[in-house]
Design an enzyme around this catalytic site. Sequence first.
Site, PDB file in Angstrom:
ATOM      1  N   ARG A 118       0.837  -1.217   0.000  1.00 30.59           N
ATOM      2  CA  ARG A 118       0.000   0.000   0.000  1.00 30.59           C
ATOM      3  C   ARG A 118       0.865   1.256   0.000  1.00 30.59           C
ATOM      4  O   ARG A 118       0.995   1.931  -1.016  1.00 30.59           O
ATOM      5  CB  ARG A 118      -0.970  -0.036   1.200  1.00 30.59           C
ATOM      6  N   ASP A 119       1.503   1.583   1.102  1.00 33.57           N
ATOM      7  CA  ASP A 119       2.281   2.831   1.164  1.00 33.57           C
ATOM      8  C   ASP A 119       3.416   2.774   0.141  1.00 33.57           C
ATOM      9  O   ASP A 119       3.770   3.800  -0.454  1.00 33.57           O
ATOM     10  CB  ASP A 119       2.835   3.020   2.582  1.00 33.57           C
ATOM     11  N   HIS A 125       5.093   4.991  12.623  1.00 36.49           N
ATOM     12  CA  HIS A 125       5.119   4.886  11.154  1.00 36.49           C
ATOM     13  C   HIS A 125       6.105   5.948  10.650  1.00 36.49           C
ATOM     14  O   HIS A 125       5.743   7.104  10.460  1.00 36.49           O
ATOM     15  CB  HIS A 125       3.686   5.141  10.664  1.00 36.49           C
ATOM     16  N   HIS A 185       8.703   7.459   7.914  1.00 39.29           N
ATOM     17  CA  HIS A 185       9.316   7.497   6.583  1.00 39.29           C
ATOM     18  C   HIS A 185      10.785   7.869   6.795  1.00 39.29           C
ATOM     19  O   HIS A 185      11.129   8.544   7.757  1.00 39.29           O
ATOM     20  CB  HIS A 185       8.576   8.493   5.684  1.00 39.29           C
ATOM     21  N   CYS A 243       4.805   9.374  -0.149  1.00 36.74           N
ATOM     22  CA  CYS A 243       3.402   9.804  -0.121  1.00 36.74           C
ATOM     23  C   CYS A 243       3.163  10.762  -1.266  1.00 36.74           C
ATOM     24  O   CYS A 243       3.903  11.730  -1.437  1.00 36.74           O
ATOM     25  CB  CYS A 243       3.073  10.474   1.207  1.00 36.74           C
ATOM     26  N   ASN A 259       8.719   4.342   3.485  1.00 41.94           N
ATOM     27  CA  ASN A 259       8.766   3.962   4.896  1.00 41.94           C
ATOM     28  C   ASN A 259      10.138   3.384   5.193  1.00 41.94           C
ATOM     29  O   ASN A 259      10.836   2.897   4.307  1.00 41.94           O
ATOM     30  CB  ASN A 259       7.759   2.842   5.190  1.00 41.94           C
TER      31      ASN A 259
HETATM   32  P1  HMG Z   1     -13.174  14.540  -2.661  1.00 38.11           P
HETATM   33  O1  HMG Z   1     -12.889  14.922  -4.074  1.00 38.11           O
HETATM   34  O2  HMG Z   1     -13.314  15.631  -1.656  1.00 38.11           O
HETATM   35  O3  HMG Z   1     -14.428  13.553  -2.502  1.00 38.11           O
HETATM   36  O4  HMG Z   1     -12.034  13.543  -2.199  1.00 38.11           O
HETATM   37  P2  HMG Z   1     -15.850  13.498  -3.066  1.00 38.11           P
HETATM   38  O5  HMG Z   1     -16.656  12.759  -2.082  1.00 38.11           O
HETATM   39  O6  HMG Z   1     -16.293  14.874  -3.513  1.00 38.11           O
HETATM   40  O7  HMG Z   1     -15.700  12.559  -4.364  1.00 38.11           O
HETATM   41  C1  HMG Z   1     -15.009  12.970  -5.517  1.00 38.11           C
HETATM   42  C2  HMG Z   1     -14.988  11.805  -6.510  1.00 38.11           C
HETATM   43  O8  HMG Z   1     -14.254  10.712  -5.954  1.00 38.11           O
HETATM   44  C3  HMG Z   1     -16.369  11.269  -6.820  1.00 38.11           C
HETATM   45  O9  HMG Z   1     -16.319  10.771  -8.145  1.00 38.11           O
HETATM   46  C4  HMG Z   1     -16.516  10.121  -5.879  1.00 38.11           C
HETATM   47  O10 HMG Z   1     -17.408   9.130  -6.324  1.00 38.11           O
HETATM   48  C5  HMG Z   1     -15.114   9.556  -5.844  1.00 38.11           C
HETATM   49  P3  HMG Z   1     -16.892  11.628  -9.394  1.00 38.11           P
HETATM   50  O11 HMG Z   1     -18.318  11.911  -9.034  1.00 38.11           O
HETATM   51  O12 HMG Z   1     -16.044  12.875  -9.434  1.00 38.11           O
HETATM   52  O13 HMG Z   1     -16.676  10.707 -10.558  1.00 38.11           O
HETATM   53  N1  HMG Z   1     -14.811   8.891  -4.591  1.00 38.11           N
HETATM   54  C6  HMG Z   1     -14.322   7.656  -4.500  1.00 38.11           C
HETATM   55  N2  HMG Z   1     -14.007   6.738  -5.434  1.00 38.11           N
HETATM   56  C7  HMG Z   1     -13.524   5.556  -4.990  1.00 38.11           C
HETATM   57  N3  HMG Z   1     -13.343   5.252  -3.685  1.00 38.11           N
HETATM   58  C8  HMG Z   1     -13.659   6.149  -2.731  1.00 38.11           C
HETATM   59  C9  HMG Z   1     -14.157   7.395  -3.134  1.00 38.11           C
HETATM   60  N4  HMG Z   1     -14.550   8.477  -2.454  1.00 38.11           N
HETATM   61  C10 HMG Z   1     -14.953   9.382  -3.349  1.00 38.11           C
HETATM   62  N5  HMG Z   1     -13.471   5.836  -1.445  1.00 38.11           N
HETATM   63  C11 HMG Z   1     -11.266  11.695  -0.891  1.00 38.11           C
HETATM   64  C12 HMG Z   1     -12.006  13.019  -0.888  1.00 38.11           C
HETATM   65  C13 HMG Z   1     -10.981  11.316   0.565  1.00 38.11           C
HETATM   66  C14 HMG Z   1     -12.113  10.649  -1.575  1.00 38.11           C
HETATM   67  C15 HMG Z   1      -9.934  11.890  -1.678  1.00 38.11           C
HETATM   68  O14 HMG Z   1      -9.276  13.019  -1.161  1.00 38.11           O
HETATM   69  C16 HMG Z   1      -9.032  10.707  -1.595  1.00 38.11           C
HETATM   70  O15 HMG Z   1      -9.330   9.649  -2.116  1.00 38.11           O
HETATM   71  N6  HMG Z   1      -7.847  10.855  -0.903  1.00 38.11           N
HETATM   72  C17 HMG Z   1      -6.976   9.752  -0.677  1.00 38.11           C
HETATM   73  C18 HMG Z   1      -5.558  10.236  -0.712  1.00 38.11           C
HETATM   74  C19 HMG Z   1      -4.622   9.072  -0.420  1.00 38.11           C
HETATM   75  O16 HMG Z   1      -4.949   7.921  -0.638  1.00 38.11           O
HETATM   76  N7  HMG Z   1      -3.400   9.409   0.065  1.00 38.11           N
HETATM   77  C20 HMG Z   1      -2.401   8.441   0.352  1.00 38.11           C
HETATM   78  C21 HMG Z   1      -2.721   7.588   1.523  1.00 38.11           C
HETATM   79  S1  HMG Z   1      -2.478   8.401   3.097  1.00 38.11           S
HETATM   80  C22 HMG Z   1      -0.796   8.187   3.442  1.00 38.11           C
HETATM   81  O17 HMG Z   1      -0.074   7.712   2.612  1.00 38.11           O
HETATM   82  C23 HMG Z   1      -0.288   8.562   4.815  1.00 38.11           C
HETATM   83  C24 HMG Z   1      -0.060   7.329   5.704  1.00 38.11           C
HETATM   84  O18 HMG Z   1       0.839   6.428   5.096  1.00 38.11           O
HETATM   85  C25 HMG Z   1       0.515   7.783   7.054  1.00 38.11           C
HETATM   86  C26 HMG Z   1       1.728   8.703   6.913  1.00 38.11           C
HETATM   87  O19 HMG Z   1       2.731   8.340   6.286  1.00 38.11           O
HETATM   88  O20 HMG Z   1       1.623   9.823   7.421  1.00 38.11           O
HETATM   89  C27 HMG Z   1      -1.365   6.585   5.979  1.00 38.11           C
HETATM   90 MG    MG Z   2       3.010   6.612   5.134  1.00 35.13          MG
END
Ligand code: HMG
Ligand code: MG
Length: 300
Positions: free
Chosen positions: A18-19, A209, A211, A242, A251
């Site tokens: 995933r990450d 966690h 990086h 990220c 990580n």
């Molecule tokens: P948004 O644009 O505000 O959401 O995004 P929305 O509800 O307005 O939806 C926009 C579009 O996305 C719509 O589609 C939804 O259907 C679709 P459209 O009508 O435009 O065709 N949608 C989805 N599709 C599939 N699965 C879903 C979903 N939700 C909405 N679940 C949202 C808000 C949270 C969805 C967006 O910002 C997002 O997906 N962000 C994820 C970012 C991400 O994955 N980042 C990396 C992971 S976090 C990380 O790495 C940190 C971590 O490792 C810890 C660390 O290191 O600190 C965990």
């Molecule tokens: Mg991370």
Amino acid sequence: MANTILPSTVTIVEMGPRDGLQNEASVSLEDKIMLINDLSKTGLSHIESGSFVSPKWVPQMADSAQVFGKIARSPNVIYSALTPNMSGLEQAMAARVDQVAIFTSASEGFCQHNINCSIADSLKRFAPVMRRAMNNNIRVRGYLSCVVDCPYDGQTQPDHVAAVAKALFDLGCYEISLGDTIGTGTPVRVAQMLSAVQSQVPTSQLAVHFHDTWGQAIANIYQALTMGINVIDSSVAGLGGCPYAAGSSGNVATEDVLYLCHGLGIHTGVDLNALAQVGQDICHKLNRVPSSKVSQALNA
Ligand code: HMG
Ligand code: MG
């Protein structure tokens, strides 16, 4: 030397699929499945295997449902996924994910860039996700990003990290994973942050966690171990980064964490040589060498 201040066992939560792979543009479905299946044979007990996030935001994870549909699941492994909202949870449940994770940030800037809302709104969004998951006996992990520094807002205050960690805990997360997303932390600042969080959330419910962008992750993990933390997130071969933290590297490598823990007499249940081979294999597919020093030394 007496070893009493360190935990006797550590659980590794493997982040590579995933990450790690969320930062890789062109990994085939077959290679993702191969990676998870191979990791499942190394003694790991928890593999984060995908994300049910918007494919417009992170296209690399768009095939997570297919990944979960095709992996050969070991009964000894928890296969989890990120779910930022109700849509993500519904998809995860349909894919028979064992556990899910919600994720927010201790800094407003990263929260906006990563999930397009404020910290307060993220917590409101998670409440129904949590209820539905709990009603279906699905455990929910909570990630808190930018617990030391934020790429948009600068330094994060330890008290603020503690407050958001407590909010995730109060929502019902069984574990809060504290993320140094951009890897700038050093042991004293990490200790200050951890002791603030430990005043609000039981240590047994915390994970770290790191990086490894600035090469400090192993030092920071040692610091966390001395403070009683015994769950560590890491990524095979140090894969990843990220997408919403420019310049952030992967990580800490799982190989490096295993070598540290085993050298300290801490049990992990993971076979270092087997895991390093998995790291070599995925890096071969990605046409690079593992960033893990331990892997490089084993391979020399
Ligand atoms: P948004 O644009 O505000 O959401 O995004 P929305 O509800 O307005 O939806 C926009 C579009 O996305 C719509 O589609 C939804 O259907 C679709 P459209 O009508 O435009 O065709 N949608 C989805 N599709 C599939 N699965 C879903 C979903 N939700 C909405 N679940 C949202 C808000 C949270 C969805 C967006 O910002 C997002 O997906 N962000 C994820 C970012 C991400 O994955 N980042 C990396 C992971 S976090 C990380 O790495 C940190 C971590 O490792 C810890 C660390 O290191 O600190 C965990
Ligand atoms: Mg991370």
